[in-house]
Design a protein around this motif. Structure first.
Motif, PDB file in Angstrom:
ATOM      1  N   UNK A 102       0.835  -1.204   0.000  1.00 23.27           N
ATOM      2  CA  UNK A 102       0.000   0.000   0.000  1.00 23.27           C
ATOM      3  C   UNK A 102       0.869   1.253   0.000  1.00 23.27           C
ATOM      4  N   UNK A 116       2.594   1.718  -3.376  1.00 20.20           N
ATOM      5  CA  UNK A 116       1.624   2.137  -4.384  1.00 20.20           C
ATOM      6  C   UNK A 116       1.238   3.593  -4.185  1.00 20.20           C
ATOM      7  N   UNK A 117       1.066   3.970  -2.914  1.00 15.29           N
ATOM      8  CA  UNK A 117       0.718   5.358  -2.617  1.00 15.29           C
ATOM      9  C   UNK A 117       1.767   6.321  -3.148  1.00 15.29           C
ATOM     10  N   UNK A 172       1.775   6.416  -6.913  1.00 14.59           N
ATOM     11  CA  UNK A 172       0.623   7.095  -7.493  1.00 14.59           C
ATOM     12  C   UNK A 172       0.830   8.599  -7.496  1.00 14.59           C
ATOM     13  N   UNK A 204       2.144   9.107   1.714  1.00 12.49           N
ATOM     14  CA  UNK A 204       2.169   9.603   0.339  1.00 12.49           C
ATOM     15  C   UNK A 204       2.908  10.939   0.253  1.00 12.49           C
TER      16      UNK A 204
END
Lengths: 329, 262, 264
Positions: free
Chosen positions: C26, C29-30, C33, C119
């Protein structure tokens, strides 16, 4: 140690008219209604007391507890807890109280319970040694051992509540507010939680103010109850004395071999009331010890019906509270 | 058909409550349009044409594209959520086709949005920001048709992501990837014709430009003549292809649910 | 006092990192992104600059420089202050804010420490990449003093982003959930990607004196880029940041008071 004088809390509620027209009207004219959630309450609680704070939903229980714990400021009156005014010296007050608010967790959702406790240790500045000893003791009494390594989100309701309770007592607060600590739990967990509360009270003289709908909690934990309705105190005193006052009301349940309808024996007319049976052949008779004694009731029924079984119910605080709501003190 | 119509209407009603969300959304969209407007005005400072387009044509393109791209997302997220929390099993027992239900709800949401969000902003843009009318009325009508196909295509592509949730746990990452690819290759930010040659070629082989670029370019007259009809046919072809892929994936997914219980 | 809070924040920080490590995918990916989304925005500017040489006299790398300052400043706010967005939705509405008030620490500190937005790291990385790319390609000699000044301006930028969010988040104490308002206001930060000269006087006034997003990137950038007329005003950034934080915290305190008299 808790002093409450003339405590009052009013909310102003803006009346909204429905629809778009109402919304536009609301911009210019506003109708207020004032709701008095807590109305001139007085009581004082001493160190080490175990107090049950009882009332129907919306009676003002939570509002009172919020004012005692410093979350809300009263509209009038005064609260002093350990000599300080909680809503004025919020942080100082917070250091010395613990709280469980029903289902709302105070632990950190994603991390193991042990880590939550360690974070609380830093928040409350608990010395390492004391923290370790307390935690060891809680682990044993509440059987937390297998839970400590699990994240809170994976715990069942009962497991979570045990952990919550430990968190509330972790920094050895002098007062703990428990808002519905046993709601939705099974009997085994309830028993453990009650034992823990009593144990903490015995060890540290911790004062406990408990709200609950579970009368068993009250009967097993509390030595004093305060009953509140529509923001006013209806009763404040020992559990024993209220039982004595209202406890004459007793109920005997009969299991009969009935042929046809049950009718009250003549000897009991005007002295006992029939409680409509939940099941075929089961009948309850309620009466006051002042009017007739239990033996007379039983023999009167035995004289006219074949009785298979009977039980005499103790006066329950639940029925007493119900009665107070209905008829007043 | 009737029940999907009712589902769609219920969604329209649900969205119709005027609220702070609505007004804040309008303000935010207007601000965004204003930034786009100011930026492109600055780009055309001392210039008559950029990439063969005069200012008002460019403004018309970027503002319409920004509006239209709001409709490219859709049901995939909802589906992925339902897969993740297991609700999909319950939904599958209901007497409708879940795919169709989701599309109906999505359509309802988009219809309310277009009326209370996009329309007022477009009117303001026509009045104050110098957006032009379609260069012919026929092209205007064809661009609306093309936009509708584009919206369906966008929703279907989104659905693929949703169905992948049956196999991929980190659906959120896929979504972000999708968003970035959509934003860029759909032509939502600027006309594909401004891309470097090689990127234009890449884009021609992807379905994304059918979602935003094609309808808006038909409107502004960047696509003209027979190209208009071939572009729309291509959109339809993509729609068929993507729909087939979805049905295939969906049947695999259903088999997975019924065999392994989700 | 500050020492105690710093230590306490460290404890929260360690805990968050531990949790993030449990959800490594996670986390990655954060970050990816954010890289992707920011990449798209920069790609967009790059393509536009294939067709023009300058935007209102600003070259591609000068625009990147503005963009880099804004992104890096925003990354600071994003990483450490992101929980403000959820004040209404996650704290006040479900009653969780009550819990913050029965803890012996500052409730604002508690809300902020409750979340670390990983993030923000992705945002910081791309911000720095953009910033450094721009700095290398601009015809400027970067001395130690310049770099320190730039760092100060970036911190001020983060503080302004934070203060604006804190101000509008505090409205949640009265209206329960101010997310939509925060969102609309935050859209204004889109304006800061480009030179402020492309906007009308009115817009510039708003972004300078009312919601001072102009100080998050454009004015600071003008201190280093020679062709602008705003050189002095950029130096005000730290002052503006301080004032903004003070005002926002004042509203927070007022909100807290309102909350304690009405509850949720």
């Amino acid at each position: 140690m808790i002093e409450v004088r003339g405590l009052t809390k009013e909310y102003t509620i803006v009346k909204k008219s429905p629809g778009l027209r109402g919304a536009i009207k609301g911009l210019f004219v506003r109708d207020y209604t004032v709701k008095r959630a807590v109305d001139d309450i007085n009581f004082s609680i001493n160190q080490g007391e175990l107090v049950g704070y009882i009332g129907a939903n919306g009676a003002g229980k939570s509002t009172t507890i919020k004012m005692l714990s410093g979350i809300l400021t009263p509209s009038a009156g005064e609260v002093k807890v350990n000599g300080i005014i909680p809503y004025e010296q919020r942080k100082k007050n917070a250091q010395r109280i613990g709280a469980v608010f029903g289902q709302r967790t105070q632990l950190f959702w994603d991390i193991a319970v042990r880590e939550s406790y360690s974070l609380l240790k830093h928040i409350y500045q608990i010395p390492d040694k004391q923290h370790k000893d307390t935690l060891d003791m809680f682990t044993e009494v509440l059987n937390l051992g297998p839970l400590l390594g699990t994240p809170v989100r994976q715990l069942s309701l009962g497991q979570k509540m045990r952990c919550e309770l430990a968190a509330a007592f972790l920094h050895n607060p002098s007062i703990v507010y428990l808002d519905e600590p046993t709601i939705g739990l099974d009997v085994a967990v309830k028993t453990r939680i009650r034992a823990f509360i009593k144990e903490m009270n015995k060890l540290h003289q911790t004062t406990v103010l408990l709200t609950t709908h579970d009368m068993q909690d009250i009967e097993e934990i509390c030595n004093r109850i305060i009953i509140i309705d529509e923001g006013k105190v209806l009763y404040d005193g020992s559990l024993a004395s209220i039982k004595e006052r209202f406890g004459q009301k007793r109920v005997i349940h009969f299991e009969l071999e009935l042929e046809g309808e049950f009718s009250l024996p003549d000897a009991l007319q005007g002295k006992a009331d029939v409680i409509a049976g939940e099941e075929e052949g089961k009948i309850g008779l309620s009466f006051s010890s002042g009017d007739v004694n239990a033996a007379d009731v039983i023999s009167a029924v035995l004289a006219e019906y074949r009785v298979r079984d009977l039980t005499i119910a103790d006066p329950k605080i639940e029925t007493i509270v119900h009665e107070i709501y209905e008829r007043g003190v | 058909m009737r029940k999907y119509w009712e589902l769609m209407k219920s969604q329209i009603k649900l969205d119709s409550a005027y609220s702070i969300w609505y007004w804040s959304g309008i303000v935010a969209t207007m601000l965004r349009v204003f930034v786009i407007y100011s930026f492109w005005n600055a780009v055309y400072d001392h210039r008559v044409e950029v990439s063969n387009m005069p200012l008002n044509m460019m403004l018309t393109y970027v503002i319409l594209a920004a509006m239209l791209s709001n409709y490219s997302a859709g049901v995939g997220y909802e589906l992925a959520n339902q897969v993740r929390d297991g609700n999909v099993a319950i939904e599958l027992m209901r007497p409708y086709d879940l795919m169709h239900k989701l599309v109906a709800l999505d359509l309802g949401m988009k219809i309310t949005n277009s009326i209370r969000n996009t329309l007022p902003i477009l009117i303001l843009a026509f009045l104050f920001l110098g957006i032009s009318l379609p260069h012919t009325w026929l092209m205007g009508l064809l661009s609306i048709l093309s936009a509708i196909i584009g919206i369906f295509l966008g929703a279907q592509l989104d659905m693929i992501i949703g169905i992948l949730a049956f196999w991929v746990f980190y659906i959120w990452g896929l979504r972000v990837l999708r968003n970035a690819v959509f934003l860029f290759f759909s032509g939502a930010l600027l006309p594909i014709s401004m891309f470097p040659e090689w990127l234009q070629t890449v884009s021609e082989f992807l379905p994304f430009q059918s979602i935003v670029y094609v309808p808006v370019a038909i409107y502004t007259g960047q696509i003209i003549g027979n190209d208009v009809y071939t572009s729309i046919l291509l959109q339809l072809a993509w729609l068929v292809v993507v729909y087939t892929i979805i049905r295939l994936l969906w049947s695999f997914a259903l088999r997975k649910v019924t065999i392994f219980g989700g | 006092m500050i020492n105690r809070y710093a230590r306490l924040y460290w404890e929260f920080f360690k805990m968050h990192v531990k949790v993030k490590m449990e959800y490594r995918v996670d986390f990655l990916i954060g970050i990816l992104s954010v890289l992707l989304i920011q990449g798209t925005a920069i790609f967009f500017v790059a393509i536009v600059f294939q067709h023009i040489e300058a935007l209102h006299g600003w070259t591609f790398y000068q625009i990147l420089f503005i963009y880099g300052i804004a992104q890096t400043g925003r990354a600071l706010e994003f990483a450490f202050f992101d929980n403000l967005w959820l004040l209404g939705q996650d704290y006040i509405r479900p009653g969780k804010f009550d819990r913050m008030l029965v803890r012996p620490i500052n409730p604002l500190f508690h809300v902020l420490a409750d979340k670390l937005q990983a993030d923000g790291l992705g945002q910081g990385i791309i911000g720095l990449i953009v910033l450094i790319t721009a700095m290398v390609n601009l015809p400027i000699e970067w001395g130690m003093g310049d770099l320190l000044l730039l760092a100060l301006l970036i911190v001020s930028s983060g503080a302004i982003f934070m203060a604006v969010n804190l101000f509008f988040a505090s409205l949640s104490f009265w209206i329960v959930d101010s997310i939509p308002i925060m969102g609309a206001v935050f859209t204004l930060s889109d304006f800061t990607r480009y030179p402020m000269t492309i906007y009308s006087k009115g817009v510039r006034f708003v972004l300078t004196w009312l919601i001072p997003y102009g100080f998050t990137a454009f004015y600071p950038a003008t201190l280093f880029v020679e062709n602008a007329d705003f050189e002095k005003i950029g130096l005000l950034s730290p002052v503006v940041a301080t004032i903004a934080v003070v005002i926002a915290y004042w509203l927070w305190k007022k909100g807290l008071k309102a909350f304690s008299s009405t509850g949720s």
